[in-house]
Design a protein around this motif. Sequence first.
Motif, short mmCIF file in Angstrom:
data_model
loop_
_atom_site.label_atom_id
_atom_site.label_comp_id
_atom_site.label_asym_id
_atom_site.label_seq_id
_atom_site.Cartn_x
_atom_site.Cartn_y
_atom_site.Cartn_z
N ASN A 182 -6.15 8.51 5.04
CA ASN A 182 -6.63 8.35 3.68
C ASN A 182 -6.08 7.01 3.16
OD1 ASN A 182 -8.07 10.84 2.18
ND2 ASN A 182 -6.86 11.62 3.88
N SER A 183 -5.91 6.89 1.86
CA SER A 183 -5.35 5.66 1.29
C SER A 183 -4.17 5.96 0.39
CB SER A 183 -6.45 4.90 0.50
OG SER A 183 -7.52 4.53 1.34
N LEU A 184 -3.40 6.99 0.74
CA LEU A 184 -2.26 7.40 -0.08
C LEU A 184 -1.20 6.32 -0.08
CD1 LEU A 184 -1.87 11.12 1.08
CD2 LEU A 184 -3.10 10.27 -0.92
N SER A 185 -0.67 6.03 -1.28
CA SER A 185 0.41 5.05 -1.41
C SER A 185 1.74 5.72 -1.72
CB SER A 185 0.07 4.03 -2.51
OG SER A 185 -0.13 4.69 -3.75
N GLU A 186 1.72 7.02 -2.01
CA GLU A 186 2.94 7.77 -2.28
C GLU A 186 2.78 9.18 -1.72
OE1 GLU A 186 3.26 7.71 -6.53
OE2 GLU A 186 1.77 9.30 -6.79
N GLN A 187 3.90 9.85 -1.53
CA GLN A 187 3.85 11.19 -0.98
C GLN A 187 3.17 12.14 -1.96
OE1 GLN A 187 8.27 11.27 -1.27
NE2 GLN A 187 7.97 13.44 -1.67
N PRO A 188 2.52 13.20 -1.44
CA PRO A 188 1.87 14.18 -2.33
C PRO A 188 2.88 14.79 -3.29
CG PRO A 188 1.13 14.47 -0.06
CD PRO A 188 2.27 13.48 -0.02
N ARG A 189 2.51 14.92 -4.54
CA ARG A 189 3.39 15.47 -5.56
C ARG A 189 3.52 16.98 -5.40
NH1 ARG A 189 1.22 12.13 -10.89
NH2 ARG A 189 1.61 10.04 -10.05
N CYS A 190 4.72 17.51 -5.69
CA CYS A 190 5.03 18.96 -5.62
C CYS A 190 4.88 19.51 -4.21
CB CYS A 190 4.15 19.75 -6.60
SG CYS A 190 4.31 19.25 -8.32
#
Length: 214
Positions: A182-190
């Motif tokens: 994907n294009s995630l720039s930060e870890q998934p929240r919670c």
Amino acid sequence: MAKDEKEGASIGSAASAAGAIPLGTPLTARQEVVNVDLGNPFRLRCGDDWCEIANWDPHNDGTFMMQYMPQSVKVVIFKQILTSVLDTVVLQKAGNSPKECNIPVTALNLNINKLQTVNLELFKPFKQLIDFALSFNRIQLLVGRFESITLKYLFLENNQMVHLNLCQWNLPSLMWLFVSRNSLSEQPRCLADNLPMLTKLELSGNHYTHFDIA
């Protein structure tokens, strides 16, 4: 066969591992017991334990196809969904709310469509769902509260998500979460708080600038 076609041919080995109906057998090799042709692009084919839905327009067709499905169906595959947005309008068109439905499907495959926005509350009626695949779409946004006490395997690879917020998710049985490419720039929240049983997390091929494993 192209790589993405191979990926979409089945949900994977998770269904078999979970005790759900395995998808290894080609649909053409299974006995067909339902074939609905309404003279428009919509098509519904079902066997004893599977259904394949093609050219579905959820905003016009709603969930009427459920009346044609054998009660023994465990695996549902959607091909060429005719919308980029899946939301609660689908159930409203059928005159049902998520609380009024209980669909005994254990595996949903929505791979290789053109979905961009998905309201996860739409899948609340699938109260026996174990295996859920949304890979190889164009998903940028997942919205709504996502609740399932049975779901174990969730596949979201090869989409276009920049952020993934799990704070409205309640998936106490989820073991596998695949969000690679994907294009995630930060870890998934919670992530740690809402997925207590998670044993396999795949996040490769994203664009992380910061990741906190504490």
